[in-house]
Scaffold this active site. Structure first.
Site, mmCIF file in Angstrom:
data_model
loop_
_atom_site.group_PDB
_atom_site.id
_atom_site.type_symbol
_atom_site.label_atom_id
_atom_site.label_comp_id
_atom_site.label_asym_id
_atom_site.label_seq_id
_atom_site.Cartn_x
_atom_site.Cartn_y
_atom_site.Cartn_z
ATOM 1 N N SER A 1 0.789 -1.241 0.000
ATOM 2 C CA SER A 1 0.000 0.000 0.000
ATOM 3 C C SER A 1 0.819 1.287 0.000
ATOM 4 C CB SER A 1 -0.946 0.016 1.199
ATOM 5 O OG SER A 1 -0.217 -0.148 2.395
ATOM 6 N N HIS B 1 -1.127 4.753 7.076
ATOM 7 C CA HIS B 1 -0.432 5.370 5.934
ATOM 8 C C HIS B 1 -0.252 6.866 6.148
ATOM 9 C CE1 HIS B 1 -2.732 1.818 4.524
ATOM 10 N NE2 HIS B 1 -1.554 1.515 4.010
ATOM 11 N N ASP C 1 -4.505 7.723 7.589
ATOM 12 C CA ASP C 1 -5.646 6.839 7.888
ATOM 13 C C ASP C 1 -5.336 5.760 8.914
ATOM 14 O OD1 ASP C 1 -3.992 5.180 6.532
ATOM 15 O OD2 ASP C 1 -5.435 4.584 4.995
#
Ligand code: NAG
Ligand code: NAG
Ligand code: NAG
Ligand code: NAG
Ligand code: NAG
Length: 417
Positions: free
Chosen positions: A50, A363, A360
């Site tokens: 991610s 991240h 979040d």
């Protein structure tokens, strides 16, 4: 009394002088001969999870909701941030377009590279995978296989001509490209999420690193030469980790100590393995990037890296989240609908994301990503210490085996003109 040296004597003196200079150059470890030409990468091929996903997971599974993307793109692109992520800043620094996700079937343009990274991807296959569970089935070896197939497929499409051919990289880009990697964080998270002890997860690290190296070798064998390899970030500083492990022992800045120690152990093993790999892959320029330390700085001293009159604040508090000390709760994630006292709300972002480190829970914000990029691209956090725009240059390191005197200095050669 002679006023002038004879020509012979003059030549002898000059020869001695020149030999002396040459000796200094050969024996000195501190004056490396640096190649000074910056690299002209025509493309970037990226692998990972991610931290470097530009929309692969959104293409494979489902889109992220707004406010993901709100700061820069003003729409959700599938990036796990309010705006650009580190791979975007890398592409931008070479004047290249943002990377299209390999799996994205709509509007992708691969002329200057492709992104095989998918959020939730692990180095070693996990059975804890989407859609039922948490992690991505696109592990490192799958990403490698997709890249391996990508090369002949692009050739086939180029040879056919027509509109699709204009969206393919040129054949020689594969050997001239920059290959970037950011994977490993999810492997640590899979273990920890399965109730394994810290020690049990720590014990998997050597296998993770071996598999990492196997995939780097595989990609090298397809013709890749310039490798820019991020280590894994400080897992113990993330609001997710801190929320899930409220009683974890903290370090002096407030990060969960043992969780960071696992990341550090992974990084140590990865760095060692890459040092060895440089000896084994004669054509590769392999740069190990200590992104852990660049990220950790933000938790140590957020104010120092901030913007005019503000400064980063609250590094352990999620910008887009809801509930609890770290403003993060698995049931109230960024962009989801929640019910508060009978009224429906969207979990939205904090007032000023550019002053925050974490977007979040797991991240980073665009602002933090920019600061991290600025740090790692200088060479101050890399081994060997070369900046991003010189990452095509291979540095030969001294070994324990006897070498001739001409090898006894640091040398950099380039494979890209
Ligand atoms: C951002 O998107 C919203 C809704 O999609 C639109 O109303 C707004 O004008 C956009 N803002 C900018 C700066 O493009
Ligand atoms: C694909 O990207 C290249 C490089 O950015 C650009 O020149 C080209 O116009 C793009 N093709 C399309 C169809 O958008
Ligand atoms: C981990 O342990 C907790 C408490 O014993 C349990 O509720 C949870 O389901 C377990 N998680 C997994 C993935 O086994
Ligand atoms: C992980 O394992 C290594 C090697 O055995 C050890 O040195 C290190 O302390 C361990 N770290 C943790 C957090 O258990
Ligand atoms: C919800 O209602 C309770 C009880 O009236 C109140 O204490 C609480 O502050 C309310 N929460 C919010 C977010 O408004």
């Amino acid at each position: 009394m002679k006023l002038f040296m004879s020509q012979i004597e003059f030549l002898r003196h000059m020869t001695l002088f020149v030999s002396f200079i040459v000796l200094i150059l050969l024996c000195s470890n501190t004056s490396p001969i640096f190649a000074t030409k910056s690299c002209d990468f025509p493309a970037i091929f990226n692998f990972g999870s991610s931290n470097v996903d530009t929309g692969g997971s959104a293409a494979a599974f489902e889109a992220l909701p707004l406010p993901y993307g709100e700061t820069y793109f003003n729409r959700s692109t599938g990036r796990y941030s309010d705006g650009r992520i580190i791979i975007d800043f890398i592409a931008q620094s070479f004047g290249l377009p943002y990377l299209s996700p390999y799996l994205n079937s709509l509007g992708s343009n691969f002329t200057h590279g492709a992104n095989f990274a998918i959020a939730g991807s692990t180095i070693i296959n996990s059975d804890n995978i989407l859609p039922e569970r948490r992690f991505s089935p696109f592990s490192f070896i799958i990403q490698y296989k997709q890249f391996r197939d990508f090369i002949p497929n692009t050739k086939f499409i180029r040879d056919q001509g027509g509109v699709f051919a204009t969206l393919m990289p040129k054949e020689d880009y594969f050997s001239k490209a920059l290959y970037t990697f950011d994977i490993g964080q999810c492997d640590l998270a899979v273990g920890l999420g399965n109730n394994a002890t810290i020690e049990q997860v720590n014990a998997t690290v050597p296998d993770l690193v071996n598999e990492f190296i196997e995939n780097i070798k595989n990609i090298y064998n397809l013709g890749a030469k310039a490798f820019w390899i991020h280590n894994t970030g400080p897992h113990g500083c993330l609001p997710i980790t801190l929320t899930n492990n409220p009683s974890a022992i903290k370090d002096r800045y407030g990060c969960a100590k043992q969780f960071n120690e696992i990341s550090q152990y992974f990084n140590l093993k990865l760095k060692e393995a890459l040092t060895q790999l440089r000896q084994n892959l004669p054509l590769a320029a392999i740069t190990y990037v200590d992104i852990y330390s660049a990220k950790y700085l933000l938790f140590q001293n957020p104010k120092k890296y901030g913007f005019i009159n503000t400064g980063f604040e609250l590094p352990f508090v999620t910008c887009c989240g809801y509930g609890g000390k770290h403003n993060w709760n698995i049931n109230n994630k960024c962009g989801e609908f929640i019910n508060i006292n009978g009224t429906k709300h969207v979990v939205s972002s904090c007032k000023n994301p550019s002053t925050r480190v974490i977007w979040d829970g797991g991240h980073y914000t665009e602002a933090a990503n920019k600061v991290i990029f600025d740090k790692i691209s200088t060479g101050a956090f890399t081994d060997p210490p070369i900046p991003l725009n010189m990452a095509c240059h291979r540095k030969f390191e001294k070994t324990d085996t006897p070498r001739s005197s001409s090898d006894n200095h640091l040398e950099m050669t380039s494979f890209v003109n």
